[in-house]
Design a protein around this motif. Structure first.
Motif, PDB file in Angstrom:
ATOM      1  N   HIS A  99      38.582  31.897  41.932  1.00 23.21           N
ATOM      2  CA  HIS A  99      37.185  31.883  42.356  1.00 23.21           C
ATOM      3  C   HIS A  99      36.962  30.933  43.527  1.00 23.21           C
ATOM      4  O   HIS A  99      36.271  31.269  44.504  1.00 23.21           O
ATOM      5  CB  HIS A  99      36.297  31.482  41.179  1.00 23.21           C
ATOM      6  CG  HIS A  99      34.885  31.178  41.576  1.00 23.21           C
ATOM      7  ND1 HIS A  99      33.991  32.161  41.966  1.00 23.21           N
ATOM      8  CD2 HIS A  99      34.204  29.986  41.686  1.00 23.21           C
ATOM      9  CE1 HIS A  99      32.835  31.600  42.279  1.00 23.21           C
ATOM     10  NE2 HIS A  99      32.938  30.285  42.113  1.00 23.21           N
ATOM     11  N   TYR A 100      37.547  29.756  43.460  1.00 21.61           N
ATOM     12  CA  TYR A 100      37.358  28.751  44.516  1.00 21.61           C
ATOM     13  C   TYR A 100      38.049  29.169  45.815  1.00 21.61           C
ATOM     14  O   TYR A 100      37.560  28.882  46.906  1.00 21.61           O
ATOM     15  CB  TYR A 100      37.897  27.397  44.048  1.00 21.61           C
ATOM     16  CG  TYR A 100      37.167  26.840  42.855  1.00 21.61           C
ATOM     17  CD1 TYR A 100      35.960  26.164  42.996  1.00 21.61           C
ATOM     18  CD2 TYR A 100      37.682  27.016  41.569  1.00 21.61           C
ATOM     19  CE1 TYR A 100      35.284  25.658  41.898  1.00 21.61           C
ATOM     20  CE2 TYR A 100      37.010  26.518  40.461  1.00 21.61           C
ATOM     21  CZ  TYR A 100      35.815  25.848  40.634  1.00 21.61           C
ATOM     22  OH  TYR A 100      35.145  25.357  39.547  1.00 21.61           O
ATOM     23  N   ILE A 101      39.183  29.842  45.699  1.00 20.07           N
ATOM     24  CA  ILE A 101      39.897  30.299  46.896  1.00 20.07           C
ATOM     25  C   ILE A 101      39.088  31.364  47.617  1.00 20.07           C
ATOM     26  O   ILE A 101      38.906  31.316  48.833  1.00 20.07           O
ATOM     27  CB  ILE A 101      41.294  30.842  46.515  1.00 20.07           C
ATOM     28  CG1 ILE A 101      42.165  29.723  45.943  1.00 20.07           C
ATOM     29  CG2 ILE A 101      41.978  31.455  47.742  1.00 20.07           C
ATOM     30  CD1 ILE A 101      43.487  30.214  45.397  1.00 20.07           C
ATOM     31  N   ARG A 102      38.586  32.344  46.861  1.00 24.27           N
ATOM     32  CA  ARG A 102      37.854  33.461  47.479  1.00 24.27           C
ATOM     33  C   ARG A 102      36.505  33.028  48.059  1.00 24.27           C
ATOM     34  O   ARG A 102      36.022  33.621  49.018  1.00 24.27           O
ATOM     35  CB  ARG A 102      37.655  34.587  46.464  1.00 24.27           C
ATOM     36  CG  ARG A 102      38.966  35.227  46.010  1.00 24.27           C
ATOM     37  CD  ARG A 102      38.728  36.462  45.160  1.00 24.27           C
ATOM     38  NE  ARG A 102      39.983  37.004  44.674  1.00 24.27           N
ATOM     39  CZ  ARG A 102      40.776  37.796  45.384  1.00 24.27           C
ATOM     40  NH1 ARG A 102      40.421  38.145  46.615  1.00 24.27           N
ATOM     41  NH2 ARG A 102      41.906  38.273  44.879  1.00 24.27           N
ATOM     42  N   SER A 103      35.943  31.984  47.486  1.00 24.84           N
ATOM     43  CA  SER A 103      34.657  31.498  47.999  1.00 24.84           C
ATOM     44  C   SER A 103      34.819  30.471  49.110  1.00 24.84           C
ATOM     45  O   SER A 103      33.829  29.969  49.646  1.00 24.84           O
ATOM     46  CB  SER A 103      33.836  30.890  46.855  1.00 24.84           C
ATOM     47  OG  SER A 103      34.524  29.795  46.264  1.00 24.84           O
ATOM     48  N   GLY A 104      36.068  30.141  49.472  1.00 27.64           N
ATOM     49  CA  GLY A 104      36.325  29.226  50.580  1.00 27.64           C
ATOM     50  C   GLY A 104      36.000  27.785  50.295  1.00 27.64           C
ATOM     51  O   GLY A 104      35.695  27.021  51.220  1.00 27.64           O
ATOM     52  N   GLN A 105      36.089  27.358  49.035  1.00 25.89           N
ATOM     53  CA  GLN A 105      35.734  25.991  48.673  1.00 25.89           C
ATOM     54  C   GLN A 105      36.925  25.033  48.688  1.00 25.89           C
ATOM     55  O   GLN A 105      36.755  23.832  48.520  1.00 25.89           O
ATOM     56  CB  GLN A 105      35.093  25.973  47.281  1.00 25.89           C
ATOM     57  CG  GLN A 105      33.822  26.794  47.160  1.00 25.89           C
ATOM     58  CD  GLN A 105      33.216  26.704  45.769  1.00 25.89           C
ATOM     59  OE1 GLN A 105      33.176  25.628  45.168  1.00 25.89           O
ATOM     60  NE2 GLN A 105      32.754  27.833  45.245  1.00 25.89           N
ATOM     61  N   VAL A 106      38.131  25.567  48.863  1.00 25.58           N
ATOM     62  CA  VAL A 106      39.326  24.723  48.812  1.00 25.58           C
ATOM     63  C   VAL A 106      39.591  24.129  50.182  1.00 25.58           C
ATOM     64  O   VAL A 106      39.663  24.846  51.180  1.00 25.58           O
ATOM     65  CB  VAL A 106      40.553  25.525  48.346  1.00 25.58           C
ATOM     66  CG1 VAL A 106      41.779  24.626  48.283  1.00 25.58           C
ATOM     67  CG2 VAL A 106      40.289  26.166  46.991  1.00 25.58           C
ATOM     68  N   ASN A 107      39.743  22.815  50.219  1.00 24.96           N
ATOM     69  CA  ASN A 107      40.031  22.139  51.476  1.00 24.96           C
ATOM     70  C   ASN A 107      41.379  21.435  51.378  1.00 24.96           C
ATOM     71  O   ASN A 107      42.421  22.045  51.554  1.00 24.96           O
ATOM     72  CB  ASN A 107      38.913  21.153  51.802  1.00 24.96           C
ATOM     73  CG  ASN A 107      38.923  20.727  53.249  1.00 24.96           C
ATOM     74  OD1 ASN A 107      39.796  21.103  54.034  1.00 24.96           O
ATOM     75  ND2 ASN A 107      37.942  19.930  53.629  1.00 24.96           N
TER      76      ASN A 107
END
Length: 292
Positions: free
Chosen positions: A44-52
């Motif tokens: 979920h976090y990868i697809r929503s672009g939340q991972v830095n």
């Protein structure tokens, strides 16, 4: 001890130089840090672009799926074998060929240099190469991977330039002492060439480790694939599975970060080896570039 006081211009230069180099380090390391974080993050976090730079929704599903497959370890062993054998063959051929080309008194030297340069700009093409490898009976063997790309012309020219930069007097003195050409090469030239040899080993090893197209083209058996082909097929399968609306949660997780996991698993061995030969790297390239 007298301390030399730097001028204002020197201090400004040092500050600016430090800031620029730190910027280069950040720009260089950020992409890998991001990939590493994504490889441990939730779908979920990868697809929503939340991972830095830090993982979110810590998840090891893809790592467990890949590393629990015995085929993965078989292909990893194949990659190690192909890389070691191919690098060894490439170093023997490249070193010997470069040493020959460094001798200006050799008859036919211009022709040998021309043959090497010709292959740098022209090749037979994909279909003739495939027909040649198949005609020689090399398909589904290690030799289809290690032989067609055994000599890299750029590496050959770098080593040739390095050998030309060695003092001629050393070889003449060794010849006077009774050493043959092979003795001079093995006992005088090679020990003086550790830096450029280490550099070429790194170049070849990285190339063969990351290579996948030759194996994809010439190998049909899964047990002969290198790990790069295994991961390529896994990416293709995971991507296809993640596009289906009814895909399982595991398939979605694998599809989301399989590319990041692939990059980490492929790059990690080279990163572990690099520090041991890094001290030779710059010196070898610079010495090989003294003469062209």
């Amino acid at each position: 001890m007298v301390k030399i006081r730097q001028s204002r211009g020197a201090r400004v230069f040092n500050v600016v130089n430090t800031v620029i180099l730190l910027g280069v380090v950040v720009v260089t390391l950020y992409p890998f840090g991001n990939v590493l974080a994504r490889s441990f993050s939730g779908e979920h976090y990868i697809r929503s672009g939340q991972v830095n730079l830090l993982p979110k929704g810590f998840n090891l599903t893809t790592y467990k799926t890949v590393m629990s497959d015995p085929v993965f370890w078989t292909n990893y062993r194949n990659t190690l074998l192909y890389t070691v054998v191919a690098t060894a063959i490439a170093m023997v051929l490249t070193t010997c060929y470069a040493y020959v080309l460094s001798k200006h008194h050799l008859k036919g030297r211009g022709l040998l240099v021309g043959v090497a340069l010709f292959t740098m700009f022209f090749n037979g093409g994909l279909i003739p190469n495939y027909v040649l490898v198949s005609g020689l009976g090399l398909r589904n063997t290690i030799w289809a991977i290690v032989l067609p790309n055994a000599i890299n012309v750029f590496n050959l020219l770098v080593m040739k330039a390095f050998f030309e930069s060695l003092p001629v007097d050393l070889e003449e003195a060794a010849a006077v002492d009774g050493l043959s050409t092979y003795g001079i090469f093995g006992r005088i030239v090679l020990p003086l060439s550790k830096a450029v040899i280490a550099t070429m080993v790194l170049f070849y090893a990285v190339t063969f480790w990351n290579s996948w197209f030759s194996a994809f083209l010439y190998l049909d058996r899964t047990d002969l694939f290198p790990v790069t082909v295994y991961l390529r097929n896994l990416i293709a399968g995971a991507t296809g599975g993640s596009d289906i609306g009814t895909a399982s949660e595991t398939a979605l997780q694998i599809g989301a970060n399989i590319q990041a996991v692939t990059i980490v698993l492929t790059v990690l061995p080279i990163m572990l080896v690099y520090p041991f030969i890094q001290r030779y790297f710059v010196r070898g390239v610079m010495l090989g570039a003294v003469k062209g």
